[in-house]
Design an enzyme around this catalytic site. Structure first.
Site, mmCIF file in Angstrom:
data_model
loop_
_atom_site.group_PDB
_atom_site.id
_atom_site.type_symbol
_atom_site.label_atom_id
_atom_site.label_comp_id
_atom_site.label_asym_id
_atom_site.label_seq_id
_atom_site.Cartn_x
_atom_site.Cartn_y
_atom_site.Cartn_z
ATOM 1 N N ARG A 68 0.853 -1.336 -0.140
ATOM 2 C CA ARG A 68 -0.184 -0.195 0.155
ATOM 3 C C ARG A 68 0.807 1.064 0.559
ATOM 4 O O ARG A 68 1.914 1.561 0.514
ATOM 5 C CB ARG A 68 -1.105 -0.030 0.904
ATOM 6 C CG ARG A 68 -0.485 0.180 2.558
ATOM 7 C CD ARG A 68 -0.822 0.435 3.898
ATOM 8 N NE ARG A 68 -0.311 0.668 5.090
ATOM 9 C CZ ARG A 68 0.599 1.000 5.350
ATOM 10 N NH1 ARG A 68 0.552 2.476 4.510
ATOM 11 N NH2 ARG A 68 0.770 1.230 6.933
ATOM 12 N N GLY A 94 -7.163 -0.108 2.481
ATOM 13 C CA GLY A 94 -8.368 0.923 2.387
ATOM 14 C C GLY A 94 -7.682 2.072 3.676
ATOM 15 O O GLY A 94 -6.928 2.311 3.146
ATOM 16 N N CYS A 105 2.429 6.943 10.631
ATOM 17 C CA CYS A 105 2.996 7.744 9.634
ATOM 18 C C CYS A 105 3.381 8.161 8.602
ATOM 19 O O CYS A 105 3.535 9.071 8.406
ATOM 20 C CB CYS A 105 0.876 8.303 9.315
ATOM 21 S SG CYS A 105 -0.190 7.531 9.565
ATOM 22 N N GLN A 115 3.294 5.658 5.064
ATOM 23 C CA GLN A 115 4.243 4.934 5.974
ATOM 24 C C GLN A 115 4.051 3.855 6.777
ATOM 25 O O GLN A 115 2.925 2.325 6.250
ATOM 26 C CB GLN A 115 4.748 6.536 6.856
ATOM 27 C CG GLN A 115 5.835 7.197 5.839
ATOM 28 C CD GLN A 115 7.295 6.640 5.902
ATOM 29 O OE1 GLN A 115 7.404 5.630 6.764
ATOM 30 N NE2 GLN A 115 7.499 7.424 5.405
ATOM 31 N N VAL A 116 3.993 3.787 7.644
ATOM 32 C CA VAL A 116 4.027 2.701 9.185
ATOM 33 C C VAL A 116 2.818 2.857 9.826
ATOM 34 O O VAL A 116 2.720 4.579 10.475
ATOM 35 C CB VAL A 116 5.666 2.382 9.781
ATOM 36 C CG1 VAL A 116 5.065 3.619 10.999
ATOM 37 C CG2 VAL A 116 5.141 1.638 10.924
ATOM 38 N N GLY A 125 -5.229 3.978 3.173
ATOM 39 C CA GLY A 125 -3.488 3.311 2.750
ATOM 40 C C GLY A 125 -4.157 2.906 1.266
ATOM 41 O O GLY A 125 -4.945 1.859 1.314
#
Length: 223
Positions: free
Chosen positions: A68, A148, A166, A71-72, A137
């Site tokens: 996706r 989603g 993020c 970030q994390v 994402g």
């Protein structure tokens, strides 16, 4: 074409991820769009632009690389995942417009609950008093999307301290429970669904609703 809505309960992230990817790879012009409502056991997921430096202290929680955008982030029980498996060309939606509509769905839902929420330019997601309550994402493949949105409902927010959510150091997070809304994940899905369908331009009547488990996801992933 009427969409299919699946309530899949608590499902392992790797199985769900593989199933979404397989579904999108195999779909064709007559494949109905689907929305999957899921919860995951504790997991950090790292998007395509994710940097490992934003993973501060994962502890025993697994970190999974995914395809996706973004970030994390963290997923865990008590968080609603709404995975959107959509034919964007058929819906006449571009990616930017889809992101806007996803965000607006959450903003409108929270508005119905008397919570003032907002979108933020350049920082996808939904925020309440500068704290993030929903993350987004997506991945698009041949005009079809998957992944989603994640809405924090009633969960342990502690693991967010193990990352820069993020990719933003010090970003605060919040959830419905901390905002005084006593609602479980199923209730949140029921509240979000009609708003989400309207924003996506999907028919709200005559949808097919399925309730299942990892058995469905495993069959998709293995197909």
């Amino acid at each position: 074409m009427n969409p299919v809505v699946r309530h899949l309960g608590l499902c392992e992230y790797p199985v769900t991820y593989a199933a979404m990817s397989a579904f999108t790879r195999q779909r064709h012009v007559l494949t109905p769009d689907e929305i999957w409502y899921v919860q995951h056991p504790p997991v950090y997921t790292l998007g395509m632009s994710g940097k490992r430096e934003h993973i501060l202290d994962p502890g025993a929680i697994p970190v999974i690389q995914t395809d996706r955008g973004g970030q994390v982030t963290y997923h865990g029980p008590g968080q609603l995942l709404a995975y959107l498996l959509l034919d964007l060309q058929r819906l006449g939606l571009g990616v930017r417009e889809l992101v806007t509509r996803m965000e607006q769905s959450v903003v409108n839902m929270l508005g119905q609950l008397h919570i003032e929420a907002a979108r933020k330019k350049g920082a996808p997601g939904v925020y309440v008093a500068e704290r993030k309550i929903a993350a987004l994402g997506l991945r698009v493949r041949k005009s079809c999307c998957y992944h989603g949105l994640a809405l924090n409902v009633a969960m342990d927010l502690g693991p967010f301290s193990g990352i820069n959510p993020c990719g933003y150091p010090g970003l605060g997070v919040t959830q419905l429970r901390d905002l005084g809304i006593a609602m479980d994940v199923e209730g949140a899905a029921a509240c979000l669904q009609p708003i989400l369908l309207e924003q996506l331009g999907l028919p709200g009547s005559e949808i097919r609703v399925e309730r299942g488990s990892q058995v469905y996801l495993q069959s998709q992933a293995a197909a």
